[in-house]
Design an enzyme around this catalytic site. Structure first.
Site, PDB file in Angstrom:
ATOM      1  N   ASP A 159    -117.024 -69.770  23.322  1.00  0.00           N
ATOM      2  CA  ASP A 159    -116.810 -68.791  22.249  1.00  0.00           C
ATOM      3  C   ASP A 159    -117.304 -69.358  20.916  1.00  0.00           C
ATOM      4  O   ASP A 159    -117.932 -68.665  20.117  1.00  0.00           O
ATOM      5  CB  ASP A 159    -115.317 -68.446  22.161  1.00  0.00           C
ATOM      6  N   HIS A 187    -108.632 -67.786  24.871  1.00  0.00           N
ATOM      7  CA  HIS A 187    -109.968 -67.456  25.388  1.00  0.00           C
ATOM      8  C   HIS A 187    -109.867 -66.107  26.099  1.00  0.00           C
ATOM      9  O   HIS A 187    -109.731 -66.034  27.323  1.00  0.00           O
ATOM     10  CB  HIS A 187    -110.478 -68.531  26.352  1.00  0.00           C
TER      11      HIS A 187
HETATM   12  P1  NAX Z   1    -117.468 -68.744  41.077  1.00  0.00           P
HETATM   13  O1  NAX Z   1    -116.662 -67.723  41.772  1.00  0.00           O
HETATM   14  O2  NAX Z   1    -118.950 -68.730  41.205  1.00  0.00           O
HETATM   15  O3  NAX Z   1    -116.982 -70.192  41.555  1.00  0.00           O
HETATM   16  C1  NAX Z   1    -115.651 -70.554  41.643  1.00  0.00           C
HETATM   17  C2  NAX Z   1    -115.537 -71.617  42.713  1.00  0.00           C
HETATM   18  O4  NAX Z   1    -114.202 -72.109  42.699  1.00  0.00           O
HETATM   19  C3  NAX Z   1    -115.797 -71.083  44.115  1.00  0.00           C
HETATM   20  O5  NAX Z   1    -116.757 -71.899  44.767  1.00  0.00           O
HETATM   21  C4  NAX Z   1    -114.428 -71.187  44.797  1.00  0.00           C
HETATM   22  O6  NAX Z   1    -114.535 -71.487  46.173  1.00  0.00           O
HETATM   23  C5  NAX Z   1    -113.802 -72.333  44.020  1.00  0.00           C
HETATM   24  N1  NAX Z   1    -112.340 -72.386  44.058  1.00  0.00           N
HETATM   25  C6  NAX Z   1    -111.459 -71.353  44.082  1.00  0.00           C
HETATM   26  N2  NAX Z   1    -110.203 -71.803  44.172  1.00  0.00           N
HETATM   27  C7  NAX Z   1    -110.272 -73.156  44.182  1.00  0.00           C
HETATM   28  C8  NAX Z   1    -109.308 -74.183  44.291  1.00  0.00           C
HETATM   29  N3  NAX Z   1    -108.008 -73.895  44.394  1.00  0.00           N
HETATM   30  N4  NAX Z   1    -109.736 -75.446  44.258  1.00  0.00           N
HETATM   31  C9  NAX Z   1    -111.048 -75.735  44.196  1.00  0.00           C
HETATM   32  N5  NAX Z   1    -112.011 -74.809  44.121  1.00  0.00           N
HETATM   33  C10 NAX Z   1    -111.626 -73.526  44.111  1.00  0.00           C
HETATM   34  O7  NAX Z   1    -117.004 -68.673  39.562  1.00  0.00           O
HETATM   35  P2  NAX Z   1    -117.746 -69.266  38.256  1.00  0.00           P
HETATM   36  O8  NAX Z   1    -118.686 -68.266  37.743  1.00  0.00           O
HETATM   37  O9  NAX Z   1    -118.245 -70.626  38.557  1.00  0.00           O
HETATM   38  O10 NAX Z   1    -116.528 -69.306  37.206  1.00  0.00           O
HETATM   39  C11 NAX Z   1    -115.442 -70.184  37.394  1.00  0.00           C
HETATM   40  C12 NAX Z   1    -114.323 -69.859  36.421  1.00  0.00           C
HETATM   41  O11 NAX Z   1    -114.737 -70.022  35.077  1.00  0.00           O
HETATM   42  C13 NAX Z   1    -113.792 -68.431  36.521  1.00  0.00           C
HETATM   43  O12 NAX Z   1    -112.372 -68.485  36.505  1.00  0.00           O
HETATM   44  C14 NAX Z   1    -114.297 -67.790  35.249  1.00  0.00           C
HETATM   45  O13 NAX Z   1    -113.483 -66.720  34.839  1.00  0.00           O
HETATM   46  C15 NAX Z   1    -114.238 -68.950  34.307  1.00  0.00           C
HETATM   47  N6  NAX Z   1    -115.013 -68.863  33.055  1.00  0.00           N
HETATM   48  C16 NAX Z   1    -114.465 -69.372  31.927  1.00  0.00           C
HETATM   49  C17 NAX Z   1    -115.138 -69.401  30.728  1.00  0.00           C
HETATM   50  C18 NAX Z   1    -114.534 -70.000  29.499  1.00  0.00           C
HETATM   51  O14 NAX Z   1    -115.159 -69.887  28.441  1.00  0.00           O
HETATM   52  N7  NAX Z   1    -113.345 -70.615  29.510  1.00  0.00           N
HETATM   53  C19 NAX Z   1    -116.475 -68.782  30.605  1.00  0.00           C
HETATM   54  C20 NAX Z   1    -117.187 -68.654  31.913  1.00  0.00           C
HETATM   55  C21 NAX Z   1    -116.330 -68.241  33.077  1.00  0.00           C
HETATM   56  O15 NAX Z   1    -116.151 -66.847  33.030  1.00  0.00           O
END
Ligand code: NAX
Length: 329
Positions: A159, A187
């Site tokens: 952000d 956020h």
């Molecule tokens: P993806 O769905 O591509 O990848 C997430 C990965 O996490 C998957 O491979 C899944 O198998 C794995 N996973 C799920 N539960 C798990 C656990 N208990 N232990 C280990 N691995 C686990 O998502 P992606 O686009 O990479 O985004 C990841 C996260 O970042 C999401 O929650 C998203 O909302 C968040 N974000 C946060 C941002 C921020 O500014 N704070 C911005 C970007 C993003 O939206």
């Protein structure tokens, strides 16, 4: 030669993981002279894809990358961890209420917080990226009573960087001319990107952007706060490379310090500064030095800013109350 730093990444097989791991391994997280061991935590269904990412990491022959561990066991992933990037989370799916979302994420961040408590190195630094990032960070922190609370942070750097980019465009300057931007609060769409404290090429942020309150209210703030949704609309997928870049920036700044005359934004445990309820994880303007951060004190907060900070903090307090109610903290 330096001892390698153990960096744990959860959600390593996801799209942010794919953009993040190569930059960690090439030295952008900690420095061009710091070797790293990568510990990749995934859920069982993600392990095979994580193996594929590890194969590609091998194929880069990064001089700084020493070792890669892939596991679905939190205890193994956090063993001796110096830096932990908690990216994997449970996304909100159609029809899911906030309580369900918090419950599902509590089931992830509670046990991970405990594993960090029991297995990580004494100097562990944690960045939570997975949403809802602030409250997930709070859950992890409360489940790690032996780790100093200030080691748990949530990412608002994306952000922050988005705000810097918008300001540079509006003021017709380069991003290097933008200093002292702040993201306050959560956020989420309630976050408050604050340009009133900013300095833009020697002018105040307000002046440099045309002294235009309507632009701030109707354009700047919503553009920054809703940028994630705008990326999804256009790209067809959520921010990944920019999120990974922000995670790199967050940890790099935390470890290596903010430049003189500037600060950054981090979601950190509130000490009550600026009237933000103590104990919640909220974004503040911070300076960093020697691996520690301090909230920038003494800023004058206008009524305009106060109302927006309060609204975002109120949302965080509600989330805190909800996870307390659910017994997650
Ligand atoms: P993806 O769905 O591509 O990848 C997430 C990965 O996490 C998957 O491979 C899944 O198998 C794995 N996973 C799920 N539960 C798990 C656990 N208990 N232990 C280990 N691995 C686990 O998502 P992606 O686009 O990479 O985004 C990841 C996260 O970042 C999401 O929650 C998203 O909302 C968040 N974000 C946060 C941002 C921020 O500014 N704070 C911005 C970007 C993003 O939206």
């Amino acid at each position: 030669t330096r001892t390698p730093v153990n960096v744990t990444v959860t959600g390593a097989a996801g799209q942010i993981g794919y953009a993040l791991l190569f930059r960690i391994a090439s030295g952008h997280l900690l420095g061009a002279d710091v070797p790293v061991n990568l510990r990749l935590l995934e859920i069982p269904q993600g392990l095979k894809a994580a193996e594929g990412v590890a194969m590609e990491l091998d194929d880069c022959a990064f001089p700084l990358l020493r070792d890669i561990t892939i596991t679905d066991q939190a205890a193994t992933a956090f063993e001796g961890a110096n830096v932990a990037l908690l990216v994997g989370a449970r996304p909100r799916t159609a029809g899911m209420e906030r309580g369900d979302l918090l419950q599902a994420n509590g089931g992830i961040f509670g046990p991970q917080g405990k594993a960090i408590n029991d297995h990580a190195a004494d100097d562990i630094k944690v960045l939570v990226v997975g949403n809802p990032a602030n409250t997930n960070a709070l859950i992890a922190q409360r489940n790690a009573p032996d780790v100093p609370a200030e080691r748990f942070t949530a990412m608002t750097r994306l952000d922050h960087n988005r705000a810097v980019a918008q300001l540079a465009k509006k003021a017709g300057v380069t991003v290097e001319d933008i200093k002292k931007v702040t993201i306050w609060g959560n956020h989420s769409a309630t976050q408050y990107p604050d340009l009133f404290q900013a300095e833009i090429a020697g002018k105040s942020g307000f002046e440099a952007t045309g002294s235009d309150l309507a632009w701030i209210e109707n354009d700047f703030i919503p553009t920054v706060a809703k940028r994630g949704a705008a990326i999804i609309d256009v790209r067809g997928a959520s921010s990944a490379a920019s999120a990974a870049n922000a995670a790199i920036d967050h940890v790099h700044t935390w470890v290596n310090g903010t430049p003189a005359g500037d600060w950054t934004s981090m979601g950190i445990v509130s000490d009550g500064s600026y009237g933000v309820e103590e104990g919640i994880i909220s974004s503040f303007p911070v300076t960093t030095k020697d691996g520690k951060f301090e909230i920038v004190q003494g800023l004058e907060i206008s009524d305009f800013s106060r109302a927006r900070i309060n609204a975002s903090v109120a949302e965080l307090v509600e989330e805190r109350d909800a996870v307390k109610e659910l017994g997650l903290i």
